[in-house]
Design a protein around this motif. Structure first.
Motif: not given
Length: 871
Positions: A159, A191, A519-520, A533, A536-537, A540, A548, A550
């Motif tokens: 993340e 994380k 989740w973020t 987002s 980031i997804q 991840c 995961t 947001s």
């Protein structure tokens, strides 16, 4: 932190042996007069494409952890020694066509490791240490330096802030309560994932060197600098600085990011299998659950009626920590506010009857005024502060925005701490809840010298406090892992037949053995953060956090505009986890008393929101099968455009594509083209190629339903009603009803842990039986094959139905299907409703045609070679 730059010199082989010998371990040792006195360096091959390196010495023990679960006997390898040089051919990565690689070591001055690969008759360096700076000491840990492959793309790290490519930036490997973070700027987030991938950019007409990843198996805080630091005479380079302890370093090599991610999954464990009900719309009741007038229980009890009123299906709801608020306004975990929740168990049962599962929020800390504080302290369940000669007392979030109080984190490495947590979890299970929401669990304790109990048998114990370990060496997030483990194990003991569901905000690598969802964190409402987002997804997903998402609409900040909310929902329904969650006023309550986002909060866009959520339920069989792929093969549900075969396409590495927002939903199946800018009514998208010769068709799933060739850029319509979505020729997409369904007429999928049966509401289109199956296929004139997996979605040891479907396009379309596995019997029996692309006027040969929602479908029977063995 103090850094002492010293060359790692004065080493020699532990056993000189002959110039060429076979071994399962290569070891270098330093003498008492060396710069790094009494240090050991070892190298082994746990897997054909994985190298493990350790460096330990006085006050630098191997990192204590259980993150690596791979059970292995080191593979034998040949070592050719010439003076201070050693050459080790890599074990083969396959029977045929294996890449030739060598690992080269030199210890004449400092230890230098490099990895080389033969490409078109020449040896090319894949990775290598920085001369004279390969290793250095920090005050308590070790620093590593490598050459920077300036043309490579760097991915992973879990993340981390957008954009997708991490090159040229630096990141902390620790967690923080990063409320209202900026998705492009804030670091760290929540994380700890010290896993970095370096993959070469594809170049047309040239072979692509191997991808490699470096994983540091430690829970200590650390810093990864990926070419942000520049220092002559080395130029730009990569640096990993580990705050405490010696090194355990893994190099994972493969042909592309997919292969190194799969290899890492072998080392640390594949993603857990997520229950089917956690793939639908997940509501969050923070605003509802904080209410005193009307009381929270009445608001939450009415939530199913609101879902029916507005036609919004829902699978689960999260109870915020508002149910634990005491008379003084502070939160006391595992206590109950009887005024807000006079009948908590009855509330859970009512939600269960509506098909909505319940997950309560729990936090691993307590205020000093918590009723259990003194007993946990007396039992030695809190961290110890040597200077204060007492428990660690710090500031913890306790009430409203920015309101903190004095309290203590509970030491989950201690038996008393774990026993207190297990008892609290069990008390909620006894009230009927379905899973646990581990929140505020970053363990952001500010002093490395704090002492913890230490769950690992390791020489970290301090003479002054027998049985204790310094928090810096142990790693703060070992506690996060233990929180997840106890939640998981307590759920499993209570209901061994059910798949435990633990949602966690923070995590180390080990926590994902127990927490299947994340989740973020507490994002901020803005178009910029919506765009960030997506990156980031995707990182991840590369890092095995494949379930995961947001907080849809943004957790903090202003209310999203109707347009922003729509676009966030449209993106969110494409992610593995889809949850609408917030802490903010609604339009009807500008005072802020009711603080949450709800699907129906903007009547003007409610039809669009409803359609997006119903699309998610229609495609839920597809998402459920993707989660099986994640669990079995470490295939992320949402993947960057260069995943798998598409890594060979040079276009996916251009700045325009790499740092864009498009992504796969199931690599090579559906291409997501979201509209994430205000007023964006069209989108230009690149359609990736799986090879230089790939001329596959992409089918636009929205009007005007165009067909486009791979390798081209196309403009798609993205009116407010929908984002861009394309299907690749030849894929097989299973679909179901466009509302919440259960997979059994009786059994754990129909009856909740408290014994309540889900009440069906087929006519209202809110919850029903999963007794209908559609399949979308996309033929031109070729032959195609696909498969998907179904199960009951809840059992701890589920039976499976694996359906294999083949089809061929010609003047007509020929379709056949069979059960390759059949120890789960779907409620839909053996009849599929097959759909051709919109505008395809052909028929499915020999199949009966029916009309479904104005579209033609063909009925195809799935052949079963045997009898059902499980119902």
């Amino acid at each position: 932190m103090v850094t002492v730059e010293r060359e790692l010199s004065g080493f020699k082989p532990a056993q000189p042996g002959p110039p060429s010998s076979e071994s399962t371990e290569f070891k270098l040792v330093s003498g008492p007069d060396a710069t790094f006195a009494d240090f050991e360096y070892t190298l082994t091959f746990p897997l054909p494409n994985a190298v493990r390196v350790t460096l330990t010495g006085p006050d630098r023990p191997a990192p204590p952890h259980d993150n690596v679960i791979l059970q292995y006997e080191p593979l034998p390898f040949n070592v050719k020694i010439d003076g201070c040089d050693a050459t080790i051919p890599f074990p083969p990565t396959g029977k045929d066509g294996a890449r030739r690689r060598e690992l080269r070591l030199n210890w004449e001055d400092s230890i230098l490791l490099s990895i080389w690969e033969e490409i078109e008759g020449s040896w090319v360096r894949i990775a290598g240490d920085l001369p004279s700076r390969s290793y250095a000491l920090t005050e308590h840990g070790v620093m590593r330096h490598w050459w920077l492959e300036k043309d490579n793309v760097h991915l992973g790290m879990g993340e981390k802030a957008a954009p997708l490519d991490l090159t040229g930036r630096s990141f902390r490997c620790d967690g923080s309560d990063s409320a209202a973070y900026d998705a492009y700027e804030t670091d760290p987030l929540y994380k700890h994932t010290p896993f970095l991938v370096s993959t070469p950019r594809a170049v047309s007409g040239k072979p692509t060197p191997s991808t490699y990843a470096i994983y540091h198996a430690t829970n200590s805080n650390a810093l990864w600098d990926i070419g942000r630091h520049h220092d002559d005479p080395w130029g730009y380079f990569k640096t990993f600085t580990q705050d405490w302890g010696g090194l355990e370093e893994w190099y994972l090599l493969g042909a592309g990011v997919r292969e190194v991610t799969r290899t890492w999954a072998e080392v640390v464990g594949r993603p857990m299998l997520v229950g089917r009900d956690w793939l639908g719309y997940l509501a969050s009741g923070m605003g509802l659950g904080e209410s005193d007038e009307p009381i929270a229980q009445d608001l939450l009890a009415a939530f199913p009626d609101d879902c029916r009123k507005y036609g919004i299906p829902c699978s689960a709801i999260h109870f915020s920590s508002g149910y634990t608020v005491g008379e003084d306004g502070n939160r006391y975990v595992f206590t109950m506010n009887k005024k807000r929740y006079p009948d908590f168990k009855g509330l859970v049962g009512g939600l269960h009857r509506a098909g909505i599962k319940v997950v309560p929020n729990i936090k691993p800390y307590m205020l000093t005024s918590h009723p259990a504080y003194d007993s946990v302290l007396k039992a030695d369940g809190l961290f110890y502060a040597p200077l204060a000669k007492g428990p660690v007392v710090t500031r913890i979030w306790s009430s409203g925005v920015g309101v903190n109080g004095k309290g203590s984190w509970v030491d989950m490495t201690s038996a008393p701490g774990r026993e207190w947590w297990a008892a609290g979890v069990k008390s909620l299970i006894d009230l009927g809840v379905d899973g646990m929401w581990n929140d505020n669990n970053e363990y952001y304790l500010h002093d490395d010298e704090f002492l913890a109990a230490n769950v690992f048998p390791h020489p970290l114990r301090q003479p002054a406090m027998a049985g204790k370990a310094k928090l810096g060496a142990l790693g703060r997030m070992v506690n996060t892992e233990m929180v997840a483990k106890v939640s998981h194990d307590t759920l499993l003991r209570s209901h061994p037949e059910r798949r435990p569901y633990v949602l966690t905000r923070s995590a180390n690598v080990g926590a994902h053995k127990y927490a299947c969802g994340t989740w973020t964190g507490d994002n901020w409402t803005s178009w910029k953060n919506l765009r960030g987002s997506q990156a980031i997804q995707l990182n991840c997903g590369i890092s095995l956090m494949q379930s995961t998402g947001s907080d849809i609409g943004g957790f903090g900040g202003p209310l999203p505009s109707p347009e922003l909310f729509v676009r966030w929902v449209q993106l969110g329904v494409t992610h593995a986890r889809f949850c609408i969650h917030a802490f903010k006023p609604t339009p009807d309550d500008p005072s802020g008393a009711s603080q949450t986002n709800l699907p129906w909060m903007y009547p003007s866009v409610l039809p669009v929101i409803r359609d997006a959520i119903k699309w998610r339920y229609e495609y839920l069989p597809f998402f459920n099968s993707l989660m099986w792929g994640s669990h079995e093969d470490a295939e992320p549900t949402n993947a960057w455009l260069g995943w798998g075969d598409f890594a060979s396409d040079p276009e996916v590495y251009t700045d325009e594509t790499l740092n864009g927002v498009d992504a796969w939903i199931g690599a090579g199946q559906l291409l997501s083209v979201p509209a994430l800018h205000e007023g964006e009514l069209t989108r230009t998208a690149y359609l990736p190629k799986a090879s230089a010769e790939d001329d596959t068709i992409y089918f636009d799933l929205h009007a005007p339903y165009g067909q486009h060739r791979a390798g081209t850029r196309v403009t798609l319509a993205t009116p407010l009603e929908h984002m861009g979505l394309l299907a690749r020729e030849g894929v097989v997409i299973p679909t179901g009803k466009n509302y919440h369904t259960v997979t059994q007429r009786e059994g754990p999928a129909r009856t909740t842990p408290d014994g309540v049966d889900v009440q069906l509401d087929e006519e209202g289109g809110v919850v029903g039986l999963d007794d209908w199956r559609g399949v979308q296929i996309f033929p031109t004139t070729g032959k195609y094959a696909g498969r998907w997996i179904e199960d009951d979605g809840i059992s701890a040891e589920p039976g499976r139905a694996v359906i294999e479907l083949t089809y061929e396009g010609g003047e007509d379309v020929v379709v056949s299907a069979k059960f390759a596995e059949h120890d789960f019997k779907p409620l839909w029996g053996n009849t599929l409703h097959v759909f051709l692309p919109v505008g395809d006027e052909r028929v499915v040969r020999g199949a009966e045609t029916v009309s479904v929602n104005g579209r033609s479908a063909w009925l195809v029977d799935v052949s079963s070679p045997g009898t059902w063995v499980k119902v």
